[in-house]
Design an enzyme around this catalytic site. Sequence first.
Site, short mmCIF file in Angstrom:
data_model
loop_
_atom_site.label_atom_id
_atom_site.label_comp_id
_atom_site.label_asym_id
_atom_site.label_seq_id
_atom_site.Cartn_x
_atom_site.Cartn_y
_atom_site.Cartn_z
N ASP A 39 34.50 12.42 38.14
CA ASP A 39 34.78 13.78 37.68
C ASP A 39 34.29 13.94 36.24
O ASP A 39 33.60 14.89 35.89
CB ASP A 39 36.29 14.09 37.72
CG ASP A 39 36.79 14.29 39.15
OD1 ASP A 39 35.96 14.27 40.08
OD2 ASP A 39 38.01 14.45 39.33
N ASP A 83 42.35 13.83 43.96
CA ASP A 83 41.04 14.46 43.99
C ASP A 83 40.90 15.39 45.20
O ASP A 83 40.97 14.94 46.34
CB ASP A 83 39.98 13.35 44.03
CG ASP A 83 38.59 13.89 43.86
OD1 ASP A 83 38.39 14.71 42.96
OD2 ASP A 83 37.70 13.50 44.65
N THR A 121 36.92 20.69 42.26
CA THR A 121 37.03 20.93 43.70
C THR A 121 38.33 21.64 44.06
O THR A 121 38.34 22.54 44.89
CB THR A 121 36.93 19.61 44.49
OG1 THR A 121 37.89 18.69 43.98
CG2 THR A 121 35.56 19.00 44.32
N THR A 122 39.42 21.24 43.41
CA THR A 122 40.70 21.87 43.71
C THR A 122 40.65 23.35 43.31
O THR A 122 41.06 24.23 44.08
CB THR A 122 41.83 21.16 42.94
OG1 THR A 122 41.67 19.76 43.13
CG2 THR A 122 43.18 21.59 43.44
P1 ADP Z 1 39.94 20.27 39.83
O1 ADP Z 1 39.79 19.49 41.10
O2 ADP Z 1 39.81 21.73 40.06
O3 ADP Z 1 39.08 19.78 38.72
P2 ADP Z 1 42.12 19.16 38.31
O4 ADP Z 1 43.34 18.56 38.91
O5 ADP Z 1 41.13 18.26 37.69
O6 ADP Z 1 41.46 20.07 39.40
O7 ADP Z 1 42.63 20.21 37.24
C1 ADP Z 1 41.75 20.95 36.47
C2 ADP Z 1 42.52 21.97 35.67
O8 ADP Z 1 43.41 21.34 34.76
C3 ADP Z 1 41.59 22.84 34.84
O9 ADP Z 1 41.94 24.18 34.98
C4 ADP Z 1 41.83 22.34 33.42
O10 ADP Z 1 41.60 23.33 32.45
C5 ADP Z 1 43.28 21.97 33.48
N1 ADP Z 1 43.69 21.04 32.42
C6 ADP Z 1 43.15 19.84 32.10
N2 ADP Z 1 43.81 19.29 31.05
C7 ADP Z 1 44.79 20.17 30.69
C8 ADP Z 1 45.81 20.18 29.70
N3 ADP Z 1 45.96 19.19 28.84
N4 ADP Z 1 46.64 21.25 29.66
C9 ADP Z 1 46.49 22.26 30.52
N5 ADP Z 1 45.56 22.31 31.48
C10 ADP Z 1 44.71 21.28 31.57
MG MG Z 2 39.09 18.03 37.71
#
Ligand code: ADP
Ligand code: MG
Length: 537
Positions: free
Chosen positions: A384, A59, A92-93
Amino acid sequence: MARGEIMPEDIQRIMGKDAQRNNILAGKMVSEVVKTTLGPRGMDKMLVTPNGDIIVTNDGVTILSEMQIEHPAAKMMVEIAKTQESEVGDGTTTSVMIAGKLLENAEKLLDQKIHPTIVAKGYRMAAEKAQEILKEISMQITPENEEVLRQIGMTAMTGKGAEDSKEKFSEILVEAVKAVSHNNKIDLKDIKIEKIIGDDIKDTELVSGIVLDKEKLSKDMPSLVGDAKILLIDFPLELKSPEIDTKISISSHIELQNFLGEEERTIKAMIEKIIETECNVLFCQKGIDDFAKYLLAKNGIYACRRVGKSDMEKLSKATGAKIISNLNEINSYDLGEANEVLEVKHSGEQMTYIRGCKNPKAVTILIHGGTTHVVDEIERALMDGLGDIASALETRLVVPGGGAIEIELARRIRQFAQTLKGRERISVFEFANALEFIPATLAENGGLDPIDILTEMKRRHDAGDKNAGLNLFTNRVENVLTAKIIEPYKIKSQAISSATDVAVMILRIDDVILAKSNPKGRMNDVGTLPNYMNGLE
Ligand code: ADP
Ligand code: MG
């Protein structure tokens, strides 16, 4: 370095290009730190706090908050993650990465002798355009469409500690959010999260009511109360506060009897008032003394004492009970209801469940899991998901994930840039490039070639397929809506606006003055950032 005469000797000051470069470097580094955690194939980080506690997390905001970053510009970057967390609860990322890339691209422009204020102006124009496009291409959902809401929850949890049970979890989350939503407003504080260590993740459950980390006050009280009538009070059932140890001089046995008799009579009167309401469960925010406890047990009332204020409020929302502050105001109308109140034992720990509430405005998600680290990371993943589902319900707008939305935004911002004349034009282009950092990193973290993937995605978008994104379940570029990779509109709008704000703010700084009395914020602390990163990766 020139130092103004009006300033004392020991002030540290960095000016002009040096200040800019130093701040940009710090911003870039913060984004580098979180980059490897992005997306479903992102890796986790292990953080060790100064007192030796270990946190394993994916996270973004948790990582940055725990890192104790000291560089002033880097701290501003961390603030975006915090804003994102409080405004949306996810993304957040993404927000930090976009800000870092905006700064990195700005550096290229500065190298080409473009003035920082021009860069900033271009970024602002591009961000405004991005918001416009985002509104235009996001899709409307209806609150009745629980399927979409569940998919949003699952997208949020993919790749996190909660991954293995994400179907079940997303059902729990949607049900929880819907229970507490009121006229389209959702206060996530009405969803209580309790954690139990020792059972399996799969035992995680939604309780339509409240779970208290409390046992019943006496073993003589019933362990299960069906058709519960619940009384909530926030005043003590004891005569003197046990903290104040008053000395009373009692000279004879009779006097002692009288004194105790008096005290008992008062307590007895209090309990009689309670019994009159015909309640069978009592939650008290303050203390309950032994005699009161004895009387409550004798009358078959299940009671807990010293229940926290926020739990009392949640109990009130869940059961419909009013919290009574005065003995004389106790009455049966203000009782709350639940199908049952019971004590449950989980790996040696007793908890009180108040469940089967009719129309609870507060509910509990009870997380089960093997270790503290596991349940903590599941909690972050669930948070989240909760944030995403709540913001999707509030705005009723969603966008395609897997980088599709970023590619489409970049494409249309470039078209917009073509229409511009001034030097901002090139800065608008760089803004578009920065957005592509998200899909590129999703590909990279998934072990795919970012250039190939981006090329394919752009080709598909140019051909009019605005939902073409990277599906990391299949490792292919495809329609991500069909693949059910969906995110709330608000994640992206908030990420873009706060990333732009901080990048512009950092770019406009050309003078950093640090008072000596602020030993923590030394500029050269940026030099210690890579050490943090070594420790983390
Ligand atoms: P954040 O802290 O920004 O939410 P995450 O590690 O949760 O970061 O990653 C979010 C990203 O992962 C988003 O751009 C989302 O569209 C992408 N994502 C989630 N599931 C998938 C998937 N199955 N395939 C490709 N991208 C995905
Ligand atoms: Mg996320």
